[in-house]
Design a protein around this motif. Structure first.
Motif, short mmCIF file in Angstrom:
data_model
loop_
_atom_site.label_atom_id
_atom_site.label_comp_id
_atom_site.label_asym_id
_atom_site.label_seq_id
_atom_site.Cartn_x
_atom_site.Cartn_y
_atom_site.Cartn_z
N HIS A 123 -1.23 47.31 -67.17
CA HIS A 123 -0.12 46.44 -66.76
C HIS A 123 -0.01 46.33 -65.24
O HIS A 123 0.65 45.43 -64.73
CB HIS A 123 1.20 46.95 -67.34
CG HIS A 123 1.70 48.21 -66.70
ND1 HIS A 123 1.33 49.48 -67.15
CD2 HIS A 123 2.52 48.42 -65.62
CE1 HIS A 123 1.91 50.38 -66.39
NE2 HIS A 123 2.64 49.77 -65.47
N SER A 124 -0.68 47.27 -64.52
CA SER A 124 -0.60 47.25 -63.05
C SER A 124 -1.83 46.62 -62.42
O SER A 124 -2.01 46.71 -61.20
CB SER A 124 -0.43 48.68 -62.53
OG SER A 124 -1.60 49.45 -62.76
N ALA A 146 4.07 44.19 -60.39
CA ALA A 146 3.76 45.60 -60.24
C ALA A 146 3.79 46.08 -58.79
O ALA A 146 3.54 47.23 -58.52
CB ALA A 146 2.39 45.91 -60.86
N ARG A 169 -3.16 43.94 -57.68
CA ARG A 169 -1.92 44.19 -58.41
C ARG A 169 -1.22 42.87 -58.72
O ARG A 169 -1.11 42.00 -57.83
CB ARG A 169 -0.99 45.06 -57.58
CG ARG A 169 -1.52 46.43 -57.19
CD ARG A 169 -1.60 47.34 -58.35
NE ARG A 169 -1.75 48.74 -57.94
CZ ARG A 169 -2.19 49.68 -58.75
NH1 ARG A 169 -2.51 49.39 -60.02
NH2 ARG A 169 -2.31 50.94 -58.34
N LYS A 207 -3.88 51.95 -65.38
CA LYS A 207 -2.83 51.32 -66.18
C LYS A 207 -3.02 49.80 -66.16
O LYS A 207 -2.94 49.16 -65.11
CB LYS A 207 -1.46 51.69 -65.64
CG LYS A 207 -1.15 53.19 -65.75
CD LYS A 207 0.22 53.51 -65.18
CE LYS A 207 0.57 54.98 -65.36
NZ LYS A 207 -0.35 55.88 -64.61
#
Length: 202
Positions: A125-126, A201, A197, A123
């Motif tokens: 966004h993470s 997140a 990260r 993912k």
């Protein structure tokens, strides 16, 4: 000859070079070290992590019912690791080979050939943009499938115990990866995945 970002080259992975480039891109692509650490070190790490941490069974909704995730999981914040612990030593060794601003480690324990993970990309966004993902394989050998999202040729990498796979952030935009189920008799296999990260997140 350079490999395009959409290509996947899994042949000739075991020549004398310390690593092979499987997918090339401007951030390092996907690289594989088949013999990153020796057998004794790989076995020591596997035993210490298998027996020394608390594994979790997670569930998820699928087809209007709740099913178990087909593997065991564990997660650690790297800054909180005890100095000298097996995971801290592994982190230091990974960072020496594939430098990155790693903050977390995610562990997966595949108990047998019925455990798996579907094709996916991490993912976005993470993940911190531009930072690599580094995956250490321990235990038995399992095949990872790697497939270009644009429909390019898929290939399989047999991830050996003591091997290291590095994937760039950019490769998560162009490729998917997964560990398929197998009917072949296989023993337990562990992946230890180091990621950077973003603060939001964590």
């Amino acid at each position: 000859m350079p490999v395009s970002a959409g290509a996947c080259t899994c042949a000739d992975l075991f020549d004398s070079a310390p690593y092979r480039t499987v997918v090339a891109d401007a951030e390092g692509g996907v690289r594989y070290w088949p013999q990153w650490v020796g057998q004794a070190q790989a076995e020591d790490w596997f035993a210490a992590l298998r027996d020394g941490i608390e594994w979790q069974t997670l569930q998820r909704p699928m087809y209007e019912r709740i099913v178990d995730v087909p593997r065991l999981l564990a997660h650690f914040e790297l800054a909180a690791l005890p100095a000298g612990s097996p995971l801290a030593r592994m982190w230091a060794q990974v960072n020496a080979t594939v430098p990155g601003a790693y903050t977390h480690a995610g562990l997966n324990l595949y108990r047998d050939g019925r455990d798996s993970v579907a094709m996916h990309n991490d993912k976005l966004h993470s993940l911190v943009p531009g930072e690599p993902i580094a995956l250490v394989s321990l235990g038995d050998t399992r095949r990872m499938n790697l497939r270009a999202k644009d429909g390019g040729r898929a290939c399989g990498l047999d991830l050996a115990p003591g091997s290291l796979l590095a994937m760039s952030h950019a490769s998560q935009l162009t490729h998917e990866h997964g560990i398929p189920k197998t009917a072949r008799p296989v023993g337990p296999r562990m992946s230890v995945v180091f990621r950077a990260r973003p603060q939001a997140a964590r």
